[in-house]
Design an enzyme around this catalytic site. Structure first.
Site, mmCIF file in Angstrom:
data_model
loop_
_atom_site.group_PDB
_atom_site.id
_atom_site.type_symbol
_atom_site.label_atom_id
_atom_site.label_comp_id
_atom_site.label_asym_id
_atom_site.label_seq_id
_atom_site.Cartn_x
_atom_site.Cartn_y
_atom_site.Cartn_z
ATOM 1 C CE LYS A 235 -4.237 -1.979 0.243
ATOM 2 N NZ LYS A 235 -5.092 -2.464 1.325
ATOM 3 N NE ARG A 269 -7.259 -8.479 -0.224
ATOM 4 C CZ ARG A 269 -6.748 -7.745 -1.210
ATOM 5 N NH1 ARG A 269 -5.753 -6.923 -0.990
ATOM 6 N NH2 ARG A 269 -7.258 -7.842 -2.433
HETATM 7 N N1 HH2 Z 1 -7.221 -4.082 -0.185
HETATM 8 C C1 HH2 Z 1 -7.457 -4.140 -1.507
HETATM 9 C C2 HH2 Z 1 -8.528 -4.895 -2.014
HETATM 10 N N2 HH2 Z 1 -9.331 -5.599 -1.189
HETATM 11 N N3 HH2 Z 1 -9.897 -6.285 1.001
HETATM 12 C C3 HH2 Z 1 -9.693 -6.246 2.316
HETATM 13 N N4 HH2 Z 1 -10.486 -6.935 3.145
HETATM 14 N N5 HH2 Z 1 -8.664 -5.502 2.864
HETATM 15 C C4 HH2 Z 1 -7.825 -4.773 2.093
HETATM 16 O O1 HH2 Z 1 -6.926 -4.093 2.637
HETATM 17 C C5 HH2 Z 1 -8.033 -4.790 0.670
HETATM 18 C C6 HH2 Z 1 -9.103 -5.564 0.154
HETATM 19 C C7 HH2 Z 1 -6.574 -3.380 -2.429
HETATM 20 O O2 HH2 Z 1 -5.507 -4.175 -2.872
HETATM 21 P P1 HH2 Z 1 -5.504 -4.891 -4.300
HETATM 22 O O3 HH2 Z 1 -6.550 -5.954 -4.355
HETATM 23 O O4 HH2 Z 1 -4.151 -5.343 -4.648
HETATM 24 O O5 HH2 Z 1 -5.811 -3.703 -5.284
HETATM 25 P P2 HH2 Z 1 -7.045 -3.397 -6.216
HETATM 26 O O6 HH2 Z 1 -8.218 -3.139 -5.334
HETATM 27 O O7 HH2 Z 1 -6.587 -2.192 -6.989
HETATM 28 O O8 HH2 Z 1 -7.296 -4.594 -7.088
#
Ligand code: HH2
Length: 290
Positions: A235, A269
């Site tokens: 992040k 995660r």
């Molecule tokens: N962060 C992201 C997406 N989903 N879900 C939970 N529960 N907690 C988190 O911190 C979280 C999440 C963002 O990360 P990422 O999936 O890599 O990015 P994107 O949403 O751009 O696909």
């Protein structure tokens, strides 16, 4: 979507089969931090957008994360773009991206969580083998999602979120108030308390400083009496502390997750499963030798 048959459980030997009753209790009973590996079947995720849109590459990556020791695979087909610029994806498109991937990933033998804010997508993927719902809007965006979760009797991750960051607010008070609203919605829908995980939503509607605070003061959220999940992986707040592009934030991600666990997180995660599992194993060995 059709459900694929589960093959053998994960290669770590400790994997919990997806359709286990009391799945969440079993995961939390592993006696170590639970590692959730991220699989983004998206063209635009902030750290790995486009890498796993191809179904075969997505499945290969899922297999690799299982081999590396992931306890849960979190599959998403809509970027939540914590830092703005998210392109809204229709539920048809989200399901279309998941269809060739989800049943095969679920068949790998570790529980799959579906990272969606849409009830229709959750329903389709739960029918196809997903076992957990992960909602980055904490059941407050699509009011039908709580009903779908209750009907399927599956665990749900309730994540804190805000439309925009406000540096002037007390972020811990905001998170707690948000969780209370989500828990009311969950109660009214009939979701059992022992199926709920809370997540402060690192990077979502928060300044970088507020993301740091949410990890530093995570222990305050223990007062809800529910398991906590932290997703600090790659992040942006890491970049503000120690500048690096997303794929070079593994050190910061691991530091964050180790401290999050110390402060009460039960689940982390991560995009980087092998490194995270190694860090937890080494930390445990050192702690045991004290
Ligand atoms: N962060 C992201 C997406 N989903 N879900 C939970 N529960 N907690 C988190 O911190 C979280 C999440 C963002 O990360 P990422 O999936 O890599 O990015 P994107 O949403 O751009 O696909």
């Amino acid at each position: 979507m059709t459900e694929a048959r589960a093959t053998s459980p994960g290669q770590t030997g400790t994997a919990i089969p997806p359709k286990t009753a009391n799945l969440l209790a079993r995961l939390l009973g592993l006696g170590r931090p639970v590692v959730m590996g991220v699989l983004n079947v998206t063209p635009d995720s902030f750290s790995d957008g486009g890498r796993f849109l191809d179904p075969q590459r997505a499945l290969d990556h899922a297999r690799r994360m299982v081999a590396e020791g992931a306890d849960i695979l979190d599959v998403g087909a809509e970027s939540t773009r914590p830092y703005g610029g998210a392109v809204a994806v229709s539920r048809e498109e989200e399901v279309r991206r998941l269809e060739p991937v989800l049943p095969a990933v679920a068949a790998l033998g570790v529980p799959v969580s579906i990272d969606t804010m849409k009830a229709a997508v959750a329903a389709a993927t739960l029918a196809a083998g997903a076992a957990i719902v992960n909602d980055v809007w904490g059941l407050q965006r699509d009011r039908d999602l709580a009903r779908v979760v209750a009907e399927h009797g599956v665990p749900v991750v309730i994540m804190h979120n805000r439309e925009a960051a406000d540096p002037a607010i007390d972020i811990m008070a905001d998170i707690a108030a948000f969780f209370s609203r989500s828990l009311d919605i969950a109660d009214r829908a009939g979701i059992a308390r022992d199926k709920i995980v809370l997540d402060p939503g690192i990077g979502f509607g928060k300044t970088p400083a507020q993301s740091v605070i949410a990890i530093a003061r995570l222990g305050e959220l223990r007062s809800f009496g529910l398991p906590l999940l932290v997703g600090a992986s790659r992040k942006r707040f890491i970049d503000t502390v120690s500048p690096a592009p997303p794929d070079q934030r593994i050190g910061g991600s691991i530091a964050s997750h180790l401290l999050a666990v110390e402060n009460g997180a039960a689940i982390v995660r991560t995009h980087d499963v092998a490194e995270t599992v190694q860090a937890f194993r080494v930390a445990a060995a050192i702690r045991d030798a004290r």
